[in-house]
Design an enzyme around this catalytic site. Structure first.
Site, PDB file in Angstrom:
ATOM      1  N   ASN A  84       0.824  -1.206   0.000  1.00  0.00           N
ATOM      2  CA  ASN A  84       0.000   0.000   0.000  1.00  0.00           C
ATOM      3  C   ASN A  84       0.857   1.254   0.000  1.00  0.00           C
ATOM      4  O   ASN A  84       0.450   2.284  -0.534  1.00  0.00           O
ATOM      5  CB  ASN A  84      -0.965  -0.017   1.176  1.00  0.00           C
ATOM      6  CG  ASN A  84      -2.157  -0.877   0.845  1.00  0.00           C
ATOM      7  OD1 ASN A  84      -2.914  -0.554  -0.064  1.00  0.00           O
ATOM      8  ND2 ASN A  84      -2.293  -2.000   1.518  1.00  0.00           N
TER       9      ASN A  84
ATOM     10  N   GLN B  14       0.335   8.136  -5.281  1.00  0.00           N
ATOM     11  CA  GLN B  14      -0.883   8.950  -5.400  1.00  0.00           C
ATOM     12  C   GLN B  14      -0.734  10.273  -4.647  1.00  0.00           C
ATOM     13  O   GLN B  14      -1.246  11.310  -5.085  1.00  0.00           O
ATOM     14  CB  GLN B  14      -2.104   8.154  -4.926  1.00  0.00           C
ATOM     15  CG  GLN B  14      -2.375   6.976  -5.878  1.00  0.00           C
ATOM     16  CD  GLN B  14      -3.613   6.183  -5.555  1.00  0.00           C
ATOM     17  OE1 GLN B  14      -4.327   6.484  -4.592  1.00  0.00           O
ATOM     18  NE2 GLN B  14      -3.886   5.165  -6.348  1.00  0.00           N
TER      19      GLN B  14
ATOM     20  N   THR C 299     -10.274   5.847   1.998  1.00  0.00           N
ATOM     21  CA  THR C 299     -11.121   4.745   2.463  1.00  0.00           C
ATOM     22  C   THR C 299     -10.341   3.432   2.447  1.00  0.00           C
ATOM     23  O   THR C 299     -10.547   2.560   3.292  1.00  0.00           O
ATOM     24  CB  THR C 299     -12.377   4.649   1.564  1.00  0.00           C
ATOM     25  OG1 THR C 299     -13.151   5.839   1.727  1.00  0.00           O
ATOM     26  CG2 THR C 299     -13.242   3.449   1.924  1.00  0.00           C
ATOM     27  N   GLY C 300      -9.435   3.277   1.496  1.00  0.00           N
ATOM     28  CA  GLY C 300      -8.675   2.028   1.338  1.00  0.00           C
ATOM     29  C   GLY C 300      -7.807   1.735   2.552  1.00  0.00           C
ATOM     30  O   GLY C 300      -7.134   2.625   3.075  1.00  0.00           O
TER      31      GLY C 300
ATOM     32  N   ASP D 258     -17.600   3.393  10.826  1.00  0.00           N
ATOM     33  CA  ASP D 258     -17.599   2.964  12.226  1.00  0.00           C
ATOM     34  C   ASP D 258     -18.572   3.832  13.036  1.00  0.00           C
ATOM     35  O   ASP D 258     -19.322   3.334  13.869  1.00  0.00           O
ATOM     36  CB  ASP D 258     -16.180   3.073  12.787  1.00  0.00           C
ATOM     37  CG  ASP D 258     -15.179   2.380  11.890  1.00  0.00           C
ATOM     38  OD1 ASP D 258     -15.350   1.175  11.639  1.00  0.00           O
ATOM     39  OD2 ASP D 258     -14.245   3.051  11.407  1.00  0.00           O
TER      40      ASP D 258
ATOM     41  N   HIS E 113      -8.990   3.132  12.272  1.00  0.00           N
ATOM     42  CA  HIS E 113     -10.040   2.310  11.648  1.00  0.00           C
ATOM     43  C   HIS E 113      -9.551   0.866  11.639  1.00  0.00           C
ATOM     44  O   HIS E 113      -9.017   0.364  10.668  1.00  0.00           O
ATOM     45  CB  HIS E 113     -10.343   2.774  10.222  1.00  0.00           C
ATOM     46  CG  HIS E 113     -11.209   1.792   9.485  1.00  0.00           C
ATOM     47  ND1 HIS E 113     -12.520   1.563   9.816  1.00  0.00           N
ATOM     48  CD2 HIS E 113     -10.932   0.950   8.472  1.00  0.00           C
ATOM     49  CE1 HIS E 113     -13.012   0.624   9.026  1.00  0.00           C
ATOM     50  NE2 HIS E 113     -12.063   0.224   8.196  1.00  0.00           N
TER      51      HIS E 113
HETATM   52  P1  NAX Z   1     -12.121  -4.247  -4.156  1.00  0.00           P
HETATM   53  O1  NAX Z   1     -10.966  -5.182  -4.082  1.00  0.00           O
HETATM   54  O2  NAX Z   1     -13.437  -4.719  -4.651  1.00  0.00           O
HETATM   55  O3  NAX Z   1     -11.717  -2.990  -5.059  1.00  0.00           O
HETATM   56  C1  NAX Z   1     -10.501  -2.344  -4.940  1.00  0.00           C
HETATM   57  C2  NAX Z   1     -10.151  -1.826  -6.299  1.00  0.00           C
HETATM   58  O4  NAX Z   1      -8.961  -1.052  -6.180  1.00  0.00           O
HETATM   59  C3  NAX Z   1      -9.857  -2.921  -7.327  1.00  0.00           C
HETATM   60  O5  NAX Z   1     -10.688  -2.742  -8.454  1.00  0.00           O
HETATM   61  C4  NAX Z   1      -8.377  -2.718  -7.663  1.00  0.00           C
HETATM   62  O6  NAX Z   1      -8.084  -2.984  -9.019  1.00  0.00           O
HETATM   63  C5  NAX Z   1      -8.218  -1.232  -7.343  1.00  0.00           C
HETATM   64  N1  NAX Z   1      -6.825  -0.828  -7.124  1.00  0.00           N
HETATM   65  C6  NAX Z   1      -5.819  -1.516  -6.542  1.00  0.00           C
HETATM   66  N2  NAX Z   1      -4.678  -0.816  -6.588  1.00  0.00           N
HETATM   67  C7  NAX Z   1      -4.973   0.353  -7.192  1.00  0.00           C
HETATM   68  C8  NAX Z   1      -4.201   1.478  -7.546  1.00  0.00           C
HETATM   69  N3  NAX Z   1      -2.889   1.532  -7.293  1.00  0.00           N
HETATM   70  N4  NAX Z   1      -4.826   2.510  -8.161  1.00  0.00           N
HETATM   71  C9  NAX Z   1      -6.123   2.450  -8.446  1.00  0.00           C
HETATM   72  N5  NAX Z   1      -6.915   1.392  -8.152  1.00  0.00           N
HETATM   73  C10 NAX Z   1      -6.340   0.366  -7.525  1.00  0.00           C
HETATM   74  O7  NAX Z   1     -12.244  -3.622  -2.698  1.00  0.00           O
HETATM   75  P2  NAX Z   1     -13.459  -2.790  -2.068  1.00  0.00           P
HETATM   76  O8  NAX Z   1     -14.391  -3.729  -1.415  1.00  0.00           O
HETATM   77  O9  NAX Z   1     -13.979  -1.829  -3.055  1.00  0.00           O
HETATM   78  O10 NAX Z   1     -12.674  -2.038  -0.885  1.00  0.00           O
HETATM   79  C11 NAX Z   1     -11.722  -1.037  -1.183  1.00  0.00           C
HETATM   80  C12 NAX Z   1     -10.921  -0.695   0.057  1.00  0.00           C
HETATM   81  O11 NAX Z   1     -11.755  -0.177   1.076  1.00  0.00           O
HETATM   82  C13 NAX Z   1     -10.193  -1.879   0.697  1.00  0.00           C
HETATM   83  O12 NAX Z   1      -8.892  -1.478   1.051  1.00  0.00           O
HETATM   84  C14 NAX Z   1     -11.001  -2.141   1.931  1.00  0.00           C
HETATM   85  O13 NAX Z   1     -10.247  -2.776   2.943  1.00  0.00           O
HETATM   86  C15 NAX Z   1     -11.406  -0.753   2.323  1.00  0.00           C
HETATM   87  N6  NAX Z   1     -12.530  -0.596   3.240  1.00  0.00           N
HETATM   88  C16 NAX Z   1     -12.473   0.436   4.110  1.00  0.00           C
HETATM   89  C17 NAX Z   1     -13.495   0.729   4.983  1.00  0.00           C
HETATM   90  C18 NAX Z   1     -13.420   1.892   5.911  1.00  0.00           C
HETATM   91  O14 NAX Z   1     -14.353   2.080   6.691  1.00  0.00           O
HETATM   92  N7  NAX Z   1     -12.380   2.711   5.908  1.00  0.00           N
HETATM   93  C19 NAX Z   1     -14.695  -0.146   5.052  1.00  0.00           C
HETATM   94  C20 NAX Z   1     -14.902  -0.965   3.811  1.00  0.00           C
HETATM   95  C21 NAX Z   1     -13.648  -1.516   3.191  1.00  0.00           C
HETATM   96  O15 NAX Z   1     -13.275  -2.670   3.887  1.00  0.00           O
END
Ligand code: NAX
Length: 328
Positions: A105, A112, A129-130, A159, A187
């Site tokens: 990450n 970014q 969010t990620g 949360d 988080h």
């Molecule tokens: P997904 O795996 O469905 O989607 C993530 C997307 O990011 C994929 O399409 C992937 O190709 C893309 N990606 C990866 N590296 C990238 C980069 N360098 N540039 C652009 N795009 C890139 O995951 P999703 O369910 O959509 O969750 C996304 C993120 O949110 C995860 O890290 C997850 O852990 C996190 N979350 C955070 C939450 C919060 O409350 N802060 C809650 C929900 C979620 O768990």
């Protein structure tokens, strides 16, 4: 003005993106009178799937959607953006150590952060969010020296909303009867949802509930482990609720919190409440005109103190780990 607001979303072809993009395009983020241009970033292998999502956005004929650009180069996608929602991240896969996760990450969020630094608009607001969201935000911030630190935030609103839902259920009220919920810290499972300052229909929530056993053995673990419970039930992680929370967080940041209420956002600590300066930690915040302020002067009891300290200690460890990796 009718100049579209440029909103970047990373990980746009992912699960959260599939819910988030349609809500932004429909006006849920900026209102029904503000045209929005979507700037969607994905990794190269996901661009084809993203083209399918763009077809569906076109087919929704949203009145507020002024345009869409997609790409795999953050330097192009982030050009002139006013809002950046950094959702895409590298998920933890089997056998991956925590250090590997932070490193994977780190590569994403250093790049970014630099791209935002060099290409985003002067009024840029960034929401991560990620996961690990707080530390990813710290990495992005550290790699964007020309962007004021207070423009970076990480999402703890999901949360916060989960805590509201659990408290409403316990108190037998609707979430709209609740005010002043707080999420402190990271988080992660160490986050601390604090009801000692929350209000149920104007009365102190901890006094209304008056049930420390529920607080410790039900409320806290339910909120802290809600993400895992959803994966267990749905076979996939929370997506629509995470998208809704990303909208709530960013909308409130831009439009302001309601008088007499506050929200939870992970923002850079100024040392308030003895949270080490510089960590991106969740606090109770009020917002106005795109700026946030940490709510001051709350009395922190011994129970809360221990929970806040545990979560901010974890944030400190994450910061040290990414520092050792040369990411910040
Ligand atoms: P997904 O795996 O469905 O989607 C993530 C997307 O990011 C994929 O399409 C992937 O190709 C893309 N990606 C990866 N590296 C990238 C980069 N360098 N540039 C652009 N795009 C890139 O995951 P999703 O369910 O959509 O969750 C996304 C993120 O949110 C995860 O890290 C997850 O852990 C996190 N979350 C955070 C939450 C919060 O409350 N802060 C809650 C929900 C979620 O768990």
């Amino acid at each position: 003005s009718t100049t579209p607001v440029k909103v970047a979303v990373t990980g746009a072809a992912g699960n959260i993106g599939y819910s988030l993009l349609f809500r932004i395009a429909s006006g849920a983020l900026l209102g029904p009178d503000t045209p929005v241009e979507l700037r969607l970033l994905e990794i190269t292998p996901a661009l084809k799937a993203l083209e399918g999502v763009v077809m569906e956005l076109d087919d929704s004929a949203f009145p507020t959607l002024a345009g869409i650009e997609i790409g795999d180069d953050p330097n192009k996608v982030f050009d002139g953006v006013n809002v950046a929602l950094l959702v895409g991240a590298r998920p933890r896969t089997k056998g991956m150590e925590r250090g590997d996760l932070l490193e994977a990450n780190g590569a994403i969020f250093t790049g970014q952060g630099k791209a935002l630094n060099d290409h985003a608009a002067d009024d840029i607001r960034i929401t991560v969010t990620g996961n690990p969201a707080n530390t990813n935000a710290l990495i992005a911030k550290s790699n964007a020296p020309d962007i004021p630190a207070e423009r970076f935030s990480a999402l703890t609103r999901l949360d916060h909303n989960r805590a509201l839902a659990q408290l409403a259920k316990k108190a037998g009220v609707h979430v709209t009867d609740l005010k002043r919920m707080t999420i402190w810290g990271n988080h992660s499972a160490t986050q601390y949802p604090d009801i000692f300052h929350a209000e149920v229909a104007g009365k102190n929530a901890a006094e209304v509930v008056n049930d420390q056993a529920w607080l410790e053995s039900d409320f806290l673990p339910t909120v802290q482990k809600r993400g895992a419970a959803i994966i267990e039930a749905r076979g996939a992680s929370s997506a629509a609720s995470a998208a809704a929370a990303t909208i709530d967080h960013t909308r409130d940041w831009l439009k302001g919190t309601a008088e007499g209420d506050w929200t939870s956002m992970a923002v850079v600590s100024d040392g308030s409440y003895d949270v080490p300066e510089g960590l991106i930690s969740s606090f109770p915040v009020t917002t106005k005109d795109g700026n946030w302020e940490i709510v001051q002067g709350l009395e922190i009891n011994e129970f809360s103190r221990g929970k806040i300290d545990a979560s901010t200690a974890e944030l400190g460890e994450e910061r040290d780990a990414v520092k050792d990796l040369g990411l910040i």
